[in-house]
Design an enzyme around this catalytic site. Structure first.
Site, PDB file in Angstrom:
ATOM      1  CG  MET A  19      23.509  88.467  53.809  1.00  0.00           C
ATOM      2  SD  MET A  19      22.571  89.130  55.206  1.00  0.00           S
ATOM      3  CE  MET A  19      23.043  88.039  56.516  1.00  0.00           C
TER       4      MET A  19
ATOM      5  CB  VAL B  93      29.948  85.221  47.307  1.00  0.00           C
ATOM      6  CG1 VAL B  93      29.751  86.223  46.186  1.00  0.00           C
ATOM      7  CG2 VAL B  93      31.360  85.332  47.890  1.00  0.00           C
TER       8      VAL B  93
ATOM      9  CD  GLU C  10      31.163  83.519  56.049  1.00  0.00           C
ATOM     10  OE1 GLU C  10      31.514  83.955  57.126  1.00  0.00           O
ATOM     11  OE2 GLU C  10      30.904  84.281  55.090  1.00  0.00           O
TER      12      GLU C  10
ATOM     13  CE  LYS D 284      33.000  85.229  52.577  1.00  0.00           C
ATOM     14  NZ  LYS D 284      31.849  86.011  52.167  1.00  0.00           N
TER      15      LYS D 284
ATOM     16  CB  SER E 121      28.730  85.703  59.463  1.00  0.00           C
ATOM     17  OG  SER E 121      28.918  84.432  58.894  1.00  0.00           O
TER      18      SER E 121
ATOM     19  CG  HIS F 255      28.422  90.305  60.311  1.00  0.00           C
ATOM     20  ND1 HIS F 255      28.378  89.939  61.640  1.00  0.00           N
ATOM     21  CD2 HIS F 255      27.649  89.411  59.649  1.00  0.00           C
ATOM     22  CE1 HIS F 255      27.625  88.863  61.767  1.00  0.00           C
ATOM     23  NE2 HIS F 255      27.176  88.529  60.575  1.00  0.00           N
TER      24      HIS F 255
ATOM     25  CG  ASN G 294      28.272  85.417  64.031  1.00  0.00           C
ATOM     26  OD1 ASN G 294      27.120  85.498  64.443  1.00  0.00           O
ATOM     27  ND2 ASN G 294      28.552  85.498  62.748  1.00  0.00           N
TER      28      ASN G 294
END
Length: 738
Positions: free
Chosen positions: A338, A414, A416, A421, A443, A464, A514
């Site tokens: 990502m 980084v 999830e 984080k 996300s 996002h 999401n």
């Protein structure tokens, strides 16, 4: 005669140069004034014996970007008024006459008896390209950026000014159908090879080349008006025609599941029109166009995919009092798939990028992703080797956080995980200059709680991205409780720089996209546990209008990530926040069967090695179903409805929760972010066009049978009782920043 949108100059040799130049606009669009003036120009030049021929061109960089679709909204409003006052027949006749007006103007060019040449100086799309098609000669200026095409089908319409009749009379039927049904513009080289244009010349010679054709005795007759004209693919009822149309119907069904009236109308227009003389064929096209114009699919798609998208791209949600921000250098922390992709699209847009990861090798891997991506573009002819060199020079890969010292925007991408984080924020903060904006690409994790680990929460925002970043056009910008206007403006300006469409949402777990797509995936799992055959789950989802089935989507996202999100949700919100049966299914797939999805070539599907066939549903799935239902006893319509309703009702909950404050963002976000059936116009338009009362009734019917995930929120019950719509109650503010 003086015109507002055109300038007409006749030279000593009697050739009129018509230059299209709408005042105050960067691009020419086909509006009512342009149509009326073009009509007057055709009449004047035809009647003037001194005019020997006409060249039409543009003073803008592009020739014409297409029709002003807001004009069509006005036509539909006029239709509703006449319908109410004079009845359906009068309203239909009025709309038919209005909508075919432009088609008649173009036909008058073709039959004027004077040679018309189109000097195409740049982009010509939709109605703009249809103008060139009715000219007797088409010459384009050399320009690698120029594209020609008819993209109307992408917004629920089709070319209604002769496009469906002239293209298949110029181009072999299969190519013609691809141009019309896919709506993808082509380069001028491809257009010339297809016989859509006659010549390509250096830009400086464009007008001269068009005039020279007229001087050289250019014929003022279209090929189809000549005696003995033959269609490029032969008659419809011929061996070639019969190979084309029955197969075309099958392909149409496979690609659209008959959800798009415009695509169906294109098939009919071409099939019927090619059996008729051109004037009758154009009349048939106009009748179909009138019918499609009245469809709810066209109204929904025009609103969401054209008008709303344009408004959001222009900064409809940008704080008005924040001056333009200048993001020139960004850092991406986390150079995995990502993060590397975010770095690549940023460098591609001309920004300097610092890619940071735990060690040099990992950071270099992220840069190598950009190298591979640009090399793929070179292979496809979309970039040059010099572009690759320049792009890679803009990316610095390093494990050293001190490289953050001169960046304008930091994007954290980084793992999830809250702890990971928080550690990243702590490491980064000591190196940041005072006015830098910090964004998390989470996300699902709420931004407000993540921001607690950051010293200035006003400068913390969520950005996002959707995977794959290179292809997905949507970016969700998430406002934490304390996110300031400058952070929001910076995020919006950055998204605009990289050529994506932003939606702005307020904070919640899963935000908007999401939350909705999670419901879609979960509904597929529910059906699986009910015993619905896996192939039927996938096919019904696609029949409902979704681009991929929920099981396939689970594989793409990765089953182990889905399980991680389930466990994080359970840890944060307690065991009632998740479905234990679905968790059990994921534990079985991931931990017992070792099936993680596409990434390890086995999930709900088996994935063969590249080049060795297509993916197929894993034969072992049936053993994981508690029972198996007979597909012949299942209601296909209900399965389709479940997929769309479960997402739409969640979208309504996001409005009630103030996550979504502008219906345009829910609609555009749902189509661009997770492919919600585009013909509906998006999740909230799906409810609005069905009618809130009818939608709530459907929710209750499904709730009684399948449970509380279909329970409509109080807001929706209230709207249904009052007969309100989302676009009525939460009407978007029309003002947009430039």
């Amino acid at each position: 005669m003086a015109y507002k949108n055109f300038k007409v100059e006749t030279d000593a040799e009697g050739i009129a140069l018509v230059t299209w130049d709408i005042p105050g606009r960067s691009m020419n669009v086909l509006d009512e004034t342009s149509t009326n003036e073009l009509d007057a120009i055709v009449k004047d030049t035809t009647a003037d014996a001194a005019v020997k021929g006409v060249v039409i061109t543009s003073a803008k960089e592009a020739f014409c970007a297409g029709a002003d679709l807001s004009m069509l909204e006005g036509m539909n409003q006029a239709y509703a008024k006449v319908f109410k006052e004079q009845g359906e027949t009068a309203a239909n006749q009025m709309l038919f006459e209005q909508s075919r007006r432009f088609s008649q103007v173009l036909r008058s060019i073709e039959t004027s008896g004077k040679p018309w040449a189109a000097a195409i100086n740049g982009l010509a799309l939709g109605g703009g390209f249809e103008i060139t098609l009715c000219c007797h000669y088409r010459v384009a200026a050399e320009n690698p950026k120029t594209r020609l095409g008819l993209p109307e089908v992408k917004v629920g319409l089709f070319p209604g000014a002769g496009g469906t009749q002239r293209v298949p009379r110029l181009v072999p039927p299969q190519d013609a159908m691809t141009i019309l049904l896919k709506g993808d513009p082509v380069t001028i080289e491809k257009a010339k090879a297809l016989n859509l244009i006659h010549a390509i010349v250096p830009a400086g010679d464009l007008i001269k080349a068009a005039k020279d054709w007229i001087k050289g005795g250019g014929k003022a007759v279209a090929p189809w008006d000549e005696k003995g004209f033959k269609l490029p693919g032969g008659p419809v009822f011929s061996k070639a025609g019969m190979m084309m149309f029955p197969a075309g119907n099958a392909i149409y069904r496979r690609e659209t599941y008959d959800n798009y009236p415009a695509a169906r109308a294109i098939m009919s227009c071409v099939y019927e029109g090619l059996q008729l003389p051109i004037d009758a064929a154009l009349r048939v096209e106009s009748r179909y166009f009138t019918s499609v114009l009245r469809s709810k699919e066209a109204a929904a798609m025009i609103r969401s995919l054209f008008l709303s998208m344009q408004e959001l791209n222009k900064g409809a949600r940008r704080p008005k009092d924040v001056p333009p921000t200048k993001v020139k250098k960004i850092a991406v922390i986390g150079a995995g798939f990502m993060g590397a992709s975010v770095g690549y699209v940023s460098a591609r847009a001309g920004l300097d990028v610092v890619l940071i990861d735990r060690d040099q090798e990992s950071a270099d891997k992220g840069k190598a992703h950009a190298q591979k991506a640009i090399e793929d573009q070179i292979k496809k002819g979309r970039a040059k080797p010099a572009d690759a060199e320049a792009l890679l020079a803009r990316i610095t890969a390093t494990p050293d956080y001190a490289a953050l010292k001169d960046v304008d925007l930091v994007i954290e991408a980084v793992f999830e995980d809250r702890k990971v984080k928080a550690e990243t924020f702590a490491k980064a903060q000591q190196y940041l200059k005072p006015d830098v904006i910090f964004a998390s690409n989470t996300s699902t994790l709420p931004i407000t709680s993540l921001a607690e680990g950051f010293k200035d929460q006003g400068k913390f925002v969520g950005i996002h991205f959707f995977s794959p970043v290179e292809k997905m056009m949507l970016v969700e910008i998430i406002l934490g409780k304390n996110t300031g206007d400058v952070a929001l403006a910076t995020a919006l300006d950055y998204v605009r720089t990289i050529g994506k469409t932003p939606i702005v949402v307020n904070d919640s777990r899963g935000f908007f996209a999401n939350r909705c797509v999670g419901r879609y995936v979960a509904e597929g799992n529910e059906m699986f546990l009910e015993g619905v055959p896996p192939a039927m789950i996938e096919n019904c989802a696609k029949m409902a209008g979704m681009p991929v089935g929920p099981l396939s989507l689970s594989d793409e996202v990765a089953l182990d990530l889905g399980l991680k999100i389930m466990r994080a949700t359970e840890a944060d919100l307690g065991p009632n926040a998740i479905n234990p049966d679905q968790k059990k299914l994921m534990v079985e797939m991931v931990e017992k069967q070792g099936r993680l999805g596409r990434k390890n070539s086995k999930g709900f599907y088996d994935y063969p090695e590249k080049g060795k066939g297509q993916k197929s549903l894993w034969p072992g799935l049936s053993a994981l179903q508690p029972k198996q239902l007979d597909p012949d006893t299942l209601d296909v319509e209900e399965l389709k409805q479940r997929f769309l309703v479960v997402q739409a009702v969640e979208a309504a909950r996001t409005v009630e929760d103030h996550v979504i404050t502008d219906p345009r963002e829910a609609d555009v976000g749902s189509i661009l972010g997770f492919g919600f059936a585009p013909f509906t116009g998006g999740t909230l338009s799906y409810i609005d066009f069905m009618g809130t009362k009818k939608f709530v009734e459907l929710c209750h019917k499904l709730e009684a049978k399948y449970g509380s995930r279909f329970t409509p929120p109080k807001l929706l019950e209230e709207m249904a009782a009052k007969g309100e719509t989302f676009y009525g109650r939460f009407a978007p503010k029309k003002s947009a920043a430039a």
